[in-house]
Design an enzyme around this catalytic site. Structure first.
Site, PDB file in Angstrom:
ATOM      1  N   HIS A 180      51.628  40.281 -10.881  1.00  0.00           N
ATOM      2  CA  HIS A 180      52.249  38.949 -10.813  1.00  0.00           C
ATOM      3  C   HIS A 180      53.729  39.060 -10.435  1.00  0.00           C
ATOM      4  O   HIS A 180      54.253  38.249  -9.676  1.00  0.00           O
ATOM      5  CB  HIS A 180      52.161  38.250 -12.173  1.00  0.00           C
ATOM      6  CG  HIS A 180      50.768  38.035 -12.688  1.00  0.00           C
ATOM      7  ND1 HIS A 180      50.241  38.743 -13.747  1.00  0.00           N
ATOM      8  CD2 HIS A 180      49.791  37.176 -12.291  1.00  0.00           C
ATOM      9  CE1 HIS A 180      49.015  38.328 -13.987  1.00  0.00           C
ATOM     10  NE2 HIS A 180      48.707  37.385 -13.115  1.00  0.00           N
TER      11      HIS A 180
ATOM     12  N   GLN B  39      39.585  34.611  -3.154  1.00  0.00           N
ATOM     13  CA  GLN B  39      40.358  33.445  -3.583  1.00  0.00           C
ATOM     14  C   GLN B  39      41.409  33.091  -2.525  1.00  0.00           C
ATOM     15  O   GLN B  39      41.633  31.916  -2.212  1.00  0.00           O
ATOM     16  CB  GLN B  39      41.029  33.732  -4.921  1.00  0.00           C
ATOM     17  CG  GLN B  39      42.030  32.675  -5.363  1.00  0.00           C
ATOM     18  CD  GLN B  39      42.551  32.936  -6.750  1.00  0.00           C
ATOM     19  OE1 GLN B  39      41.920  32.588  -7.735  1.00  0.00           O
ATOM     20  NE2 GLN B  39      43.714  33.565  -6.847  1.00  0.00           N
TER      21      GLN B  39
HETATM   22  P1  AMP Z   1      45.810  35.407 -12.238  1.00  0.00           P
HETATM   23  O1  AMP Z   1      46.845  35.240 -13.295  1.00  0.00           O
HETATM   24  O2  AMP Z   1      44.860  36.515 -12.497  1.00  0.00           O
HETATM   25  O3  AMP Z   1      45.137  34.103 -11.878  1.00  0.00           O
HETATM   26  O4  AMP Z   1      46.589  35.856 -10.921  1.00  0.00           O
HETATM   27  C1  AMP Z   1      47.647  35.083 -10.417  1.00  0.00           C
HETATM   28  C2  AMP Z   1      48.006  35.617  -9.053  1.00  0.00           C
HETATM   29  O5  AMP Z   1      48.399  36.976  -9.180  1.00  0.00           O
HETATM   30  C3  AMP Z   1      46.823  35.583  -8.079  1.00  0.00           C
HETATM   31  O6  AMP Z   1      47.293  35.203  -6.787  1.00  0.00           O
HETATM   32  C4  AMP Z   1      46.340  37.003  -8.102  1.00  0.00           C
HETATM   33  O7  AMP Z   1      45.698  37.399  -6.906  1.00  0.00           O
HETATM   34  C5  AMP Z   1      47.657  37.755  -8.268  1.00  0.00           C
HETATM   35  N1  AMP Z   1      47.416  39.102  -8.811  1.00  0.00           N
HETATM   36  C6  AMP Z   1      46.710  39.418  -9.924  1.00  0.00           C
HETATM   37  N2  AMP Z   1      46.637  40.768 -10.078  1.00  0.00           N
HETATM   38  C7  AMP Z   1      47.318  41.283  -9.027  1.00  0.00           C
HETATM   39  C8  AMP Z   1      47.608  42.620  -8.606  1.00  0.00           C
HETATM   40  N3  AMP Z   1      47.180  43.692  -9.284  1.00  0.00           N
HETATM   41  N4  AMP Z   1      48.337  42.799  -7.477  1.00  0.00           N
HETATM   42  C9  AMP Z   1      48.781  41.719  -6.763  1.00  0.00           C
HETATM   43  N5  AMP Z   1      48.539  40.434  -7.112  1.00  0.00           N
HETATM   44  C10 AMP Z   1      47.821  40.220  -8.220  1.00  0.00           C
END
Ligand code: AMP
Length: 305
Positions: A58, A174
């Site tokens: 994030h 997504q």
């Molecule tokens: P989430 O909180 O899981 O809904 O993720 C929020 C955003 O962070 C989304 O756009 C995810 O794709 C991105 N995200 C989550 N994990 C990672 C990661 N390891 N590397 C890059 N972006 C991430």
């Protein structure tokens, strides 16, 4: 030009200030008021939607937004409508104080943290239903998931009114669904993809990793090794069928694992591919214990580990 402090003073009492340069907004109404006030300035508004339990993945989105935008809004909202398993929703981590500290450290201007009741009040009855790239993989395995994602992203975009929104390639499908949503509904937001951030052993960072036991976490460390093997096979001109077969066999041998899907798709259309090329992506979903992990790699791109 309206300053953050001036804007804050016009908001209702539950929009509290964490420190002079970061504010927390807790209602859609206040978020929209803030966004409308910002329209008088000509700075680019960047937006990072998250479900919290923030980690380095994030943070890379927030840092890029900070570099590219005059104002940065992060939303933290565990969206109930995109969970298709009640226990997954209930056990999803919600470390609010730590998350706010992370946002402060990344120089975020506004954190938008609404409650489910505010986002879906009594009588709420509208859903955005994506098809096309939403139909396969996660869409097939998790009925209703992308309707939940598309609906909340649309609502958040309407509250925050960003110019640019940052999404991780970790959630590769997504990202495709959100790009399609923006195109189809003329939302006028530039979607910025951000590369996957990985742990030292190559496992993609995820808020759900915290729910793995030590033994399960060790086992999950085999996943990036297997993805790397798939990339080597693609470089040796192997067909997608062989690669999927190899990856499936190897994933089955990971302790505590159960495969949901293994597939090779075109990175744009998400249709399955026979002969891998520069646009082909290997995508997997696998349970390790009670935790469902997803990951993907460009088959002919940079090696994952
Ligand atoms: P989430 O909180 O899981 O809904 O993720 C929020 C955003 O962070 C989304 O756009 C995810 O794709 C991105 N995200 C989550 N994990 C990672 C990661 N390891 N590397 C890059 N972006 C991430």
């Amino acid at each position: 030009m309206t300053t953050l402090g001036q804007t804050l003073s016009t908001l209702s009492p539950d929009a509290t200030s964490r420190r002079p340069d970061m504010i927390v907004i807790r209602t859609p109404h206040d978020m929209l008021s803030w966004a409308r006030a910002q329209r008088t300035s000509d700075s680019v508004a960047g937006f990072v939607p998250t479900m919290g339990a923030l980690h380095e993945g994030h943070m890379s989105l927030m840092r890029l937004a900070r570099q590219q935008c005059g104002t940065v809004v992060v939303s933290i909202f565990v969206n109930p409508t995109q969970f298709n398993q009640p226990t997954d929703f209930e056990t999803y981590p919600r470390p609010e104080a730590e998350d706010l500290a992370v946002c402060e450290a990344c120089g975020v201007d506004v954190v938008f943290m609404p409650t489910a009741e505010q986002m879906y009040p009594r009588g709420y009855a509208t859903t955005v239903l994506p098809e096309g790239v939403a139909d396969t993989m996660e869409g097939a395995s998790r009925p209703g998931h992308f309707a939940g994602v598309a609906t909340i992203v649309t609502k958040l975009f309407n509250c925050v009114a960003p110019d640019r929104a940052y999404f991780g390639e970790k959630d590769f499908q997504q990202l495709a669904v959100v790009k399609q949503l923006v195109r189809d509904l003329n939302l006028g937001v530039t979607i910025v993809p951000v590369p996957t951030v990985r742990d030292t052993d190559g496992l993609a960072l995820s808020s759900r990793n915290a729910r793995l036991s030590v033994k399960e976490r060790n086992a999950a460390g085999l996943i990036p090794v297997i993805l790397c093997e798939a990339q080597c096979m693609a470089r040796d001109d192997r067909q997608a069928l062989d690669i999927v077969g190899h990856v499936s066999t190897r994933l089955r041998d990971v302790p505590y694992s159960r495969i949901d899907y293994v597939t090779v798709v075109d990175g744009d259309s998400l249709s399955t591919v026979d002969t891998p090329d520069e646009r082909s992506v290997l995508a997997i979903a696998v349970w390790v214990g009670d935790v469902r992990l997803i990951d993907n790699v460009p088959l002919l791109g940079h090696l994952v580990t």
